[in-house]
Design a protein around this motif. Structure first.
Motif, PDB file in Angstrom:
ATOM      1  N   ARG A 313       0.708  -1.195  -0.002  1.00 18.99           N
ATOM      2  CA  ARG A 313       0.065   0.061   0.096  1.00 18.99           C
ATOM      3  C   ARG A 313       0.747   1.422  -0.193  1.00 18.99           C
ATOM      4  O   ARG A 313       1.758   1.497   0.821  1.00 18.99           O
ATOM      5  N   GLU A 314       0.299   2.057  -0.833  1.00 18.35           N
ATOM      6  CA  GLU A 314       1.324   3.444  -0.619  1.00 18.35           C
ATOM      7  C   GLU A 314       0.641   4.540  -0.274  1.00 18.35           C
ATOM      8  O   GLU A 314       1.133   5.075   0.827  1.00 18.35           O
ATOM      9  N   ALA A 315      -0.552   4.838  -0.441  1.00 23.92           N
ATOM     10  CA  ALA A 315      -1.202   5.990   0.040  1.00 23.92           C
ATOM     11  C   ALA A 315      -1.387   5.867   1.685  1.00 23.92           C
ATOM     12  O   ALA A 315      -1.011   6.891   2.531  1.00 23.92           O
ATOM     13  N   MET A 316      -2.045   4.724   2.383  1.00 24.59           N
ATOM     14  CA  MET A 316      -2.224   4.661   3.549  1.00 24.59           C
ATOM     15  C   MET A 316      -1.959   3.314   3.905  1.00 24.59           C
ATOM     16  O   MET A 316      -2.903   2.147   4.277  1.00 24.59           O
ATOM     17  N   PRO A 317      -0.590   2.769   4.189  1.00 24.44           N
ATOM     18  CA  PRO A 317      -0.424   1.542   4.658  1.00 24.44           C
ATOM     19  C   PRO A 317      -0.722   1.444   6.097  1.00 24.44           C
ATOM     20  O   PRO A 317      -0.730   2.202   6.659  1.00 24.44           O
ATOM     21  N   LEU A 318      -1.322   0.172   6.695  1.00 22.14           N
ATOM     22  CA  LEU A 318      -1.657  -0.048   7.991  1.00 22.14           C
ATOM     23  C   LEU A 318      -0.874  -1.125   8.650  1.00 22.14           C
ATOM     24  O   LEU A 318      -0.580  -2.112   7.997  1.00 22.14           O
TER      25      LEU A 318
END
Length: 456
Positions: A313-318
């Protein structure tokens, strides 16, 4: 991991693979057939990159500081347990964009929850995030036998709900003709199925049963009058008994799908033709099962809470996101040739658990019993009330067919009550109602109404 906005041409998109004159069972053979050693090596590399990427965000900077760890502390895959958990409340507290790890100019879409109990949860996506999501969904659909010459009808909600767009882009990535029918309007759905030669449908389980009821009313036999061969069902917990009933009604295989907006949406886990558990794609996620109280890992085979860490995930890794979904590990190999971990169907959510007279009960336990009685329909409602300081449960369930045989109905009611008592360890009030009596939802079915809150 290269970060930032990318064009479609820059994203690596696996194409359906062909070996010799035969067609491969795998959409992306390199990723789907990795050994356990290869999966874990891949995960460790991606985990280190993800952690470094998360630490560009103030939220995770603070979390790591409080935990007393740095990115350099992640040396093995087991070190994921040193990372802080992320929760839905964290997403609400940082609403709307406080957990973004790229500038907003690099994001091309967001999805959001309804926010009925406070701030909604917002998930941001770059173009690469969306392309990887499409690849995941396409992988699932290819796995169950769908090919570019199939017709895919998506009977799911679009808009902020991820089920519609997730399957839409995945089906298009695979190359199928897609029918974005959206939810509801069953007569139109049936017309599309017949006229367009639909071979696959995605819908929530409760809506599939509703669609079959309307087919019956219209004299349409799905076996005789349609070309259906695959159903993808998910977005609401359902029992194995419910899945088997759907397959019997529609005459086709129904494959369980798992997804959640925090992890992109549908595509996180899916059944293969063996139907022996959901394959969770470990090249996209690290999967943990923990005790929901102690947050310690539980042994394979033991039920616990699903925790997921994103790897692409680029924008919002969790990191270590607590899903609240309850499941267990079934295995890490499969006759289909995939070694990605297999998880049991979701047993419900830890926050959906009903506590009645000190007994923990999940709605899916009640559904499991009701689906064992062929005299019953598919629609039911559980109502919790308080009377003179005593909690009560009423289970209303529709009959499959009308009858005036009151002696038979009384006998059936007693049999259902006894079976439910054996399962949930208390005696509910069972009411059999005529078909069409209970409310029907075009989205996720409402199965529980808790009226006890008015007394608290």
């Amino acid at each position: 991991m290269e970060l930032g906005n990318k064009t479609m041409q820059e994203v690596s998109t696996p194409l359906p693979h062909r070996e010799g004159s035969g067609e491969s069972r795998y959409f992306n053979p390199e990723r789907e057939t990795m050994t356990r050693e290869e999966i874990e090596a891949f995960q460790l590399e991606r985990l280190k990159e993800t952690v470094a990427h998360c630490l560009t965000n103030p939220f995770y900077q603070k979390k790591f500081q409080e935990a007393g760890i740095t990115a350099d502390d992640i040396k093995t895959l087991d070190d994921v347990r040193r990372l802080p958990f992320t929760t839905k409340q964290d997403l609400r507290d940082t609403y709307p964009f406080g957990m973004a790890c790229v500038p907003l100019r690099d994001c091309v879409r967001l999805h959001s929850s309804s926010g009925t109990t406070g701030n909604p949860t917002v998930i941001l996506h770059t173009q690469k995030d969306l392309d990887e999501w499409a690849n995941q969904v396409a992988r699932n659909l290819w796995m169950v036998g769908l090919r570019p010459d199939d017709v895919f009808q998506n009977s799911s909600g679009y808009g902020m709900f991820t089920g519609g767009l997730g399957f839409q882009y995945g089906a298009e990535r695979l190359g199928m003709l897609t029918v974005p029918a959206a939810a509801g309007n069953s007569l139109r759905q049936i017309k599309f199925i017949k006229d367009f030669g639909t071979t696959a449908i995605h819908a929530v389980p409760s809506y599939v049963t509703r669609l079959y009821e309307v087919m019956q009313q219209e004299g349409v036999d799905p076996r005789r009058d349609t070309k259906l061969k695959v159903l993808a069902i998910g977005a609401e917990p359902h029992s194995e008994e419910q899945r088997q009933r759907i397959e019997q009604m529609m005459g086709v295989k129904a494959y369980n799908s798992f997804g959640m907006s925090e992890m992109c949406g549908p595509g996180v886990g899916f059944e293969c033709p063996e139907q022996n558990g959901l394959h969770f794609w470990e090249d996209y996620y690290i999967v943990e099962i923990v005790d929901p109280e102690t947050l310690e890992p539980v042994p394979d085979g033991e039920i616990g809470e699903l925790v997921l860490t994103t790897l692409c995930r680029e924008a919002m890794p969790l990191l270590r996101y607590r899903t609240r979904d309850l499941t267990r590990v079934l295995g890490r190999s499969c006759p289909c040739g995939r070694n990605h971990v297999r998880l049991d169907r979701m047993r419900g959510r830890s926050d959906d658990m009903m506590v009645l007279r000190g007994v923990n009960i999940f709605p899916i336990q009640i559904e499991k019993i009701l689906m064992q009685f062929p005299q019953l329909g598919n629609n039911y409602l559980i109502t919790l009330t308080t009377d003179k300081n005593n909690d009560n449960m009423t289970v209303e369930v529709e009959l499959a067919e009308g009858t005036d045989d009151y002696a038979a109905l009384e006998k059936l009611t007693k049999s259902i009550t006894r079976a439910l008592k054996d399962e949930i360890l208390l005696t509910p009030i069972v009411r059999l109602v005529s078909r069409g009596t209970l409310p029907v939802s075009e989205g996720k079915a409402v199965r529980v109404v808790d009226k006890r809150k008015v007394y608290q």
